[in-house]
Design an enzyme around this catalytic site. Structure first.
Site, mmCIF file in Angstrom:
data_model
loop_
_atom_site.group_PDB
_atom_site.id
_atom_site.type_symbol
_atom_site.label_atom_id
_atom_site.label_comp_id
_atom_site.label_asym_id
_atom_site.label_seq_id
_atom_site.Cartn_x
_atom_site.Cartn_y
_atom_site.Cartn_z
ATOM 1 N N TRP A 1 34.043 -8.167 -14.305
ATOM 2 C CA TRP A 1 33.849 -8.737 -15.627
ATOM 3 C C TRP A 1 33.126 -10.065 -15.456
ATOM 4 C CZ3 TRP A 1 38.247 -9.967 -13.046
ATOM 5 C CH2 TRP A 1 38.888 -11.179 -13.298
ATOM 6 N N ASP B 1 37.332 -8.647 -8.231
ATOM 7 C CA ASP B 1 38.665 -8.504 -7.649
ATOM 8 C C ASP B 1 38.526 -8.075 -6.189
ATOM 9 O OD1 ASP B 1 39.908 -9.206 -9.968
ATOM 10 O OD2 ASP B 1 40.473 -7.179 -10.562
#
Lengths: 365, 180
Positions: free
Chosen positions: B105, B124
């Site tokens: 994101w 991540d």
């Protein structure tokens, strides 16, 4: 000098076995869970569901879940819980396996499992799981990051298929065999399933919000006739379905002049559907404070579209839940580890549950 | 006009124009000069489409300010997760043995050192147990999960061997055109 105490100790040690032998040995028993009542709730942590009776504050048992389980669905008719679970063969790596597990009420034990695609989104959010109105199909929200919904027939314990929902998320069941999703283009989407659980049609409603200006939260809660949505800036919408039409009410303002306040938290609002009263966690804050815990609960009559009460909290809270009984309870896990049960009508604290274990969000039966 | 119609029509237009232009060119310039100019045009054409992208990546590293082990660090303005910088990695590298998710994101954060806005990719790091140190939940311009490219409330371990979440890094993609 030491002889007398030693002799006394030896004498006493001879007496102990005799004393034990006079009491019948106990055996380990096991409980079964009583039938749930309307004021029971589940305190869902990352890997388990702690089941409580809000009337007594007593824990009734525990559901073992996976850390990818979004939420649990309950069929009181069949006496079963349904949960999507994701596992790796070596804990955090290895072969992945995603399933829908079925647990019985009596023993809270797994009694069936259905293999599903390895796509479950896995955040602990209430509306990433759903059960169709007729109780037959369990719905699981997926992200890969393509968005879709897995459909599982819990009556026949079979995987039915996957419904693609690009740009749309969360699951809001309506009628017997349909569900709505919220979409990034500011619309709702209604997906109708057939008796066999497969998609038969889909429609898009009118655009009613702008995701760049004031998005609605992805935490919808059910009302008597549909769902209640709240936006970052405190606008509320009633949404429902009329045949194949999606009906969205005019927006109304939750702040009503208190413009320095915002709704926010995790699962931060709930609706007592029979009365139409809504309970919303509110905090003082500006733009993009939408996950900030609430310091007050504001109570609304959503039919009259007005605020009726404000409750100040002793400690900030990020989630709340209201039971659906005739004498509803408001359950509030706070940020300091307290789990409080309010009378949802009188708005007074009934009790605080001691040592409630890890707190996530609360859901009902 | 539908897409199948556009393509043949487009080629027809190109054929006609190209034929006329090349005839004109042939009359005006020598073969050697033509080849030289054509070569220069081709190099230029190859560079053109890359320019905006290349510009974004060719900037100097932004001036750093603040402690990357705290949630207040400027790059973390839309980061919901735990900081890899606290877990044996840095603000832009995964800790040992963790795999960076290629799908992310994106946030827009203002760097207090130069008062400019930068596009930040939140990757991540995945495949290990969660590193439960330095948990942050900043939400500038964060959107709900139905608008995933700007949503931090998603487990963004996609396209990795195991999709278990370990921690998050914040990588500068370039200067933001204009913040919302």
């Amino acid at each position: 000098m030491m002889r007398a105490p030693i002799l006394t100790a030896l004498f006493l040690s001879l007496l102990v076995p005799t004393a034990q032998a006079q009491i019948p040995a106990e055996t380990v028993g096991s409980e079964t869970m009583a039938p749930p009542a309307d004021n029971w709730f589940i305190s869902k942590s990352s890997t388990a569901g702690y089941i409580y009776d809000a009337e007594t504050g007593e824990m009734q048992g525990l559901l073992s879940l996976s850390n990818r389980t979004a939420a649990v669905e309950v069929s009181r008719e069949r006496g079963e819980f349904y949960a999507a679970e994701g596992y790796y063969s070596r804990g955090v790596h290895g072969e992945r396996s995603d399933i829908v597990a079925v647990y019985d009420f009596e023993n809270l034990s797994p009694i069936a499992e259905i293999e599903i695609p390895q796509k479950i989104e896995g955040q602990p959010l209430r509306r990433h799981a759903g059960l169709t109105g007729n109780g037959r199909y369990f719905l699981v929200f997926n992200m890969t990051p393509a968005q879709s919904v897995t459909v599982v027939d819990v009556e026949n314990r079979t995987f039915v298929g996957e419904v693609s929902t690009p740009g749309c998320a969360v699951i809001m069941p309506v009628d017997d065999l349909a569900f709505m999703t919220i979409c990034g283009d500011g619309m709702l989407q209604l997906i109708q399933l057939g008796e066999d659980g497969r998609e038969t049609s889909r429609v898009r409603g009118d655009r009613f919000f702008d995701v760049q200006i004031d998005p609605v939260f992805d935490r919808p809660e059910p009302t008597a006739g549909g769902w209640w949505l709240v936006s970052y800036e405190g606008k509320a919408f009633d949404v429902s379905v009329d045949g194949t039409d999606i009906v969205v009410s005019e927006a109304w303002d939750l702040l009503a002049g208190d413009d320095q306040w915002r709704p926010g938290g995790r699962q931060f609002y709930g609706v007592h559907a029979p009365s139409g009263y809504a309970y919303v966690l509110m905090h003082q804050g500006g733009e993009y404070t939408h996950y900030q815990p609430g310091t007050e609960i504001w109570v609304y009559d959503i039919n009259a579209q007005r605020r009726v009460e404000r409750i100040e909290l002793a400690a900030p809270a990020s989630s709340l839940f209201v039971t659906q009984s005739d004498e509803p309870k408001l359950i509030v896990p706070d940020q300091e580890g307290g789990l409080h049960v309010y009378d949802a009508v009188k708005l007074t604290v009934d009790r605080t549950i001691d040592n409630p274990g890890p707190l996530g969000f609360i859901q009902g039966f | 006009m539908s897409r199948p119609q556009v393509i043949p029509n487009g080629y027809y237009w190109l054929d006609q124009t190209a034929r006329a232009s090349f005839r004109l060119l042939a009359r005006r310039i020598s073969r050697r000069s033509f080849l030289g100019r054509l070569g220069a045009m081709l190099v230029g054409a190859a560079a053109l489409p890359l320019l905006p992208v290349a510009r974004a990546f060719a900037q100097e590293t932004p001036t750093e300010v603040g402690d990357s082990k705290t949630c207040e660090y400027w790059r973390y303005c839309a980061l919901g997760g735990t900081l890899c910088a606290c877990c044996g990695g840095t603000h832009k590298t995964c800790p040992p043995g963790a795999e960076a998710s290629p799908i992310t994101w994106v946030g827009t954060c203002r760097n207090g050192a130069d008062e400019r806005d930068y596009l930040i990719s939140y990757n991540d790091c995945c495949g290990k147990a969660v590193c439960a140190r330095c948990g942050c939940n900043r939400t500038e311009r964060d959107k709900p999960v139905y608008f995933p490219s700007n949503s931090n409330n998603v487990l963004w371990c996609f396209g990795t061997e195991a999709r278990t979440y370990h921690c998050t890094v914040a990588v500068v993609l370039g200067e933001a055109p204009e913040a919302n």
